[in-house]
Design a protein around this motif. Sequence first.
Motif, PDB file in Angstrom:
ATOM      1  N   PHE A  85       0.410  -3.515 -11.940  1.00 21.79           N
ATOM      2  CA  PHE A  85       0.006  -2.202 -12.442  1.00 21.79           C
ATOM      3  C   PHE A  85       0.927  -1.053 -12.058  1.00 21.79           C
ATOM      4  N   GLY A  86       1.901  -1.296 -11.189  1.00 23.02           N
ATOM      5  CA  GLY A  86       2.750  -0.215 -10.716  1.00 23.02           C
ATOM      6  C   GLY A  86       2.239   0.351  -9.406  1.00 23.02           C
ATOM      7  N   TRP A  87       3.079   1.131  -8.728  1.00 17.74           N
ATOM      8  CA  TRP A  87       2.744   1.599  -7.383  1.00 17.74           C
ATOM      9  C   TRP A  87       1.465   2.427  -7.288  1.00 17.74           C
ATOM     10  N   PRO A  88       1.038   3.206  -8.293  1.00 20.63           N
ATOM     11  CA  PRO A  88      -0.197   3.978  -8.115  1.00 20.63           C
ATOM     12  C   PRO A  88      -1.413   3.122  -7.755  1.00 20.63           C
ATOM     13  N   ALA A  89      -1.389   1.844  -8.153  1.00 22.43           N
ATOM     14  CA  ALA A  89      -2.547   0.979  -7.909  1.00 22.43           C
ATOM     15  C   ALA A  89      -2.804   0.747  -6.428  1.00 22.43           C
ATOM     16  N   ILE A  90      -1.762   0.833  -5.581  1.00 23.04           N
ATOM     17  CA  ILE A  90      -1.967   0.572  -4.147  1.00 23.04           C
ATOM     18  C   ILE A  90      -2.798   1.679  -3.504  1.00 23.04           C
ATOM     19  N   PHE A  91      -2.795   2.858  -4.087  1.00 23.13           N
ATOM     20  CA  PHE A  91      -3.621   3.948  -3.576  1.00 23.13           C
ATOM     21  C   PHE A  91      -4.975   3.992  -4.279  1.00 23.13           C
ATOM     22  N   ALA A 112      -7.433  11.906  -0.933  1.00 29.28           N
ATOM     23  CA  ALA A 112      -5.975  11.897  -0.851  1.00 29.28           C
ATOM     24  C   ALA A 112      -5.390  10.670  -1.539  1.00 29.28           C
ATOM     25  N   SER A 113      -6.074   9.538  -1.439  1.00 30.87           N
ATOM     26  CA  SER A 113      -5.611   8.329  -2.128  1.00 30.87           C
ATOM     27  C   SER A 113      -5.603   8.537  -3.638  1.00 30.87           C
ATOM     28  N   LEU A 114      -6.620   9.238  -4.145  1.00 31.28           N
ATOM     29  CA  LEU A 114      -6.668   9.545  -5.574  1.00 31.28           C
ATOM     30  C   LEU A 114      -5.519  10.478  -5.957  1.00 31.28           C
ATOM     31  N   VAL A 115      -5.242  11.468  -5.110  1.00 28.83           N
ATOM     32  CA  VAL A 115      -4.114  12.368  -5.359  1.00 28.83           C
ATOM     33  C   VAL A 115      -2.811  11.578  -5.400  1.00 28.83           C
ATOM     34  N   ALA A 141      -1.233  -7.811  -1.041  1.00 27.48           N
ATOM     35  CA  ALA A 141      -1.949  -6.938  -1.971  1.00 27.48           C
ATOM     36  C   ALA A 141      -0.999  -5.942  -2.620  1.00 27.48           C
ATOM     37  N   GLY A 142      -0.066  -5.402  -1.818  1.00 28.64           N
ATOM     38  CA  GLY A 142       0.893  -4.456  -2.372  1.00 28.64           C
ATOM     39  C   GLY A 142       1.780  -5.080  -3.423  1.00 28.64           C
ATOM     40  N   GLY A 143       2.240  -6.300  -3.161  1.00 30.90           N
ATOM     41  CA  GLY A 143       3.078  -6.983  -4.141  1.00 30.90           C
ATOM     42  C   GLY A 143       2.339  -7.295  -5.423  1.00 30.90           C
ATOM     43  N   VAL A 144       1.093  -7.793  -5.295  1.00 24.44           N
ATOM     44  CA  VAL A 144       0.298  -8.147  -6.478  1.00 24.44           C
ATOM     45  C   VAL A 144      -0.017  -6.910  -7.316  1.00 24.44           C
ATOM     46  N   LEU A 145      -0.520  -5.862  -6.679  1.00 27.73           N
ATOM     47  CA  LEU A 145      -0.928  -4.660  -7.404  1.00 27.73           C
ATOM     48  C   LEU A 145       0.265  -3.949  -8.039  1.00 27.73           C
ATOM     49  N   THR A 146       1.352  -3.864  -7.282  1.00 29.97           N
ATOM     50  CA  THR A 146       2.522  -3.167  -7.813  1.00 29.97           C
ATOM     51  C   THR A 146       3.150  -3.935  -8.960  1.00 29.97           C
ATOM     52  N   GLN A 147       3.225  -5.252  -8.808  1.00 32.59           N
ATOM     53  CA  GLN A 147       3.800  -6.080  -9.873  1.00 32.59           C
ATOM     54  C   GLN A 147       2.968  -5.975 -11.156  1.00 32.59           C
ATOM     55  N   THR A 155       0.481  -1.146   5.669  1.00 36.51           N
ATOM     56  CA  THR A 155       1.434  -2.174   5.251  1.00 36.51           C
ATOM     57  C   THR A 155       1.557  -2.333   3.746  1.00 36.51           C
ATOM     58  N   ILE A 156       0.591  -1.825   2.997  1.00 37.03           N
ATOM     59  CA  ILE A 156       0.630  -2.015   1.556  1.00 37.03           C
ATOM     60  C   ILE A 156       1.708  -1.160   0.902  1.00 37.03           C
ATOM     61  N   VAL A 157       2.037  -0.023   1.537  1.00 33.81           N
ATOM     62  CA  VAL A 157       3.016   0.896   0.961  1.00 33.81           C
ATOM     63  C   VAL A 157       4.416   0.283   0.952  1.00 33.81           C
ATOM     64  N   GLY A 158       4.752  -0.470   2.000  1.00 33.79           N
ATOM     65  CA  GLY A 158       6.096  -1.042   2.086  1.00 33.79           C
ATOM     66  C   GLY A 158       6.458  -1.889   0.889  1.00 33.79           C
ATOM     67  N   ALA A 159       5.488  -2.656   0.388  1.00 30.53           N
ATOM     68  CA  ALA A 159       5.753  -3.525  -0.757  1.00 30.53           C
ATOM     69  C   ALA A 159       6.018  -2.739  -2.028  1.00 30.53           C
ATOM     70  N   ALA A 160       5.542  -1.510  -2.094  1.00 28.87           N
ATOM     71  CA  ALA A 160       5.674  -0.709  -3.310  1.00 28.87           C
ATOM     72  C   ALA A 160       6.866   0.239  -3.278  1.00 28.87           C
ATOM     73  N   LEU A 161       7.587   0.335  -2.166  1.00 30.08           N
ATOM     74  CA  LEU A 161       8.683   1.294  -2.065  1.00 30.08           C
ATOM     75  C   LEU A 161       9.763   1.116  -3.137  1.00 30.08           C
ATOM     76  N   PRO A 162      10.193  -0.108  -3.444  1.00 27.33           N
ATOM     77  CA  PRO A 162      11.197  -0.236  -4.510  1.00 27.33           C
ATOM     78  C   PRO A 162      10.707   0.289  -5.856  1.00 27.33           C
ATOM     79  N   ASP A 163       9.443   0.042  -6.191  1.00 27.40           N
ATOM     80  CA  ASP A 163       8.904   0.544  -7.453  1.00 27.40           C
ATOM     81  C   ASP A 163       8.787   2.064  -7.432  1.00 27.40           C
ATOM     82  N   MET A 164       8.415   2.634  -6.292  1.00 29.83           N
ATOM     83  CA  MET A 164       8.364   4.094  -6.161  1.00 29.83           C
ATOM     84  C   MET A 164       9.750   4.698  -6.381  1.00 29.83           C
ATOM     85  N   GLN A 165      10.742   4.076  -5.791  1.00 33.87           N
ATOM     86  CA  GLN A 165      12.105   4.600  -5.935  1.00 33.87           C
ATOM     87  C   GLN A 165      12.541   4.594  -7.386  1.00 33.87           C
TER      88      GLN A 165
END
Length: 489
Positions: A168-174, A94-97, A160-166, A33-43
Amino acid sequence: MAASSATVGSRSSRAVVLTVTCLGQFMVLLDNTIVGAALPDMQHRLHTQLTGLQWIVDAYVLLVAMLLLSGGVFADRFGRKRVYLTGATVFTAASLVCSLAPSLGWLVAGRVLQGIGAAALSPASLALLAAAHPVPQERIKAIGLWAGLSGIGLAAGPVAGGVLTQAFGWPAIFLVNVPVGAVLLLVGLRHLGESRNPSAPAIDIAGTVLSVLAVGVLTYGLIEGGARGWTSPVILGSFAAAVVLLGAFVAVEARRAAPILPLRLFGQRLFTVSNAAMVVVGFALMGSSFFFSQFFVYVQGSSLLRAGLQTLPVSLAMVIVSPYAGRLAARYGFRVVVTTGLALAGLGLLALGTVHADTGYGNVWWRLGLIGVGFALAMSPLTGAAIQAVSPRESGLASGISSTTRQIGAVLGVALLGAIVRTRQSSGASFETGLNSAFLAAGAVVLVTALSTGLWLVRSKSAEDGAAPHRCAEPAAVIPLNEESANSR
């Protein structure tokens, strides 16, 4: 079944096993579920389109769906501790990658590796827990704690996805998975005891490879069809290849003595109907949730953090309602509870398909909550129905197949609903209109399925009332597991 004293020994050693297995499953569920929050930033940062986002999600879900049953067999044959720690190592690496990925291609490759790691880690974690609690009643309680505590990862994901992405950016969720994985490896190597099942069935390599290729090629056609054109030779060729590979899979499975998917089970109507409904559940739930954060960010202008919080009603409702779904099914029957749940989820999706940019959140959250409640009521009883349709010795296999069909539906949901949005946009409609069409389509499919389960989801003649109530109580949000490892064979 051989097991070391560290596995079945003292109360303190069992507590360590429970902690380690819960933490591993928590990490995997958080990633759901954490990835969904970061999809806009990934895009935005990866300069990709909707197709790229679909691959980021489906690359992971596809591998989990197709390898999960094999992961359980691997754990039984080669050692639950060994497979668990291997899965944790692969998932962490893989998360580090993923966190360091400089491009979409690298990120998708990392997600593939994450899927492989999760498919090994999840069934092995449950098998370790079952081996550490040989007494049936203690095992049931331990599995309940495992499911409940690790399931918190689902509710924590959007926030968590929203906080981390907001921040540090999407890499932080991994990147957050890396220290958790390191702790798992250090504690697991020291405290987990090894166990295995010498009589575990042979690994169906041919069936596994064909299933991955068949669903993978089909997914490619569905995701890329909107970009390349549905009549493109490449897309038509991918659909044709999927049909051929699926036929080969059926032929191979029909001839094997110990197939990964025993086709004879589908001769039971209860088993077939429950698994068909589970495909639709995965299709509608994962396919629609793929767009939740995108709706709040792109249509309503929310920040990433706020969007993560706004999607919370779905996962929160599932975590709260899921433990009660099995009890309701035991009291009122699978058909009543499943049909009611699917009807609620379908109505929630139809209602969500009517929201717009100016719709206040006070008129949105309850629609999301209704979707979560509905699917929570449906999923565990559907697994219970599949288990009831087979003999007790095949209950673990039935549970694993039910979970796998849900994941296959999830793969197709992200691909097909994404194709609807993309097709609508290519015809000149706005992204908002495309989302509404996708939500309405998902809702219509779920309501039709509710009607089907109301007519056909009947109790097997040979089954007993209240069969496997503790399995029905498994939180519906838990990622698919091959529970055969949890049974005494």
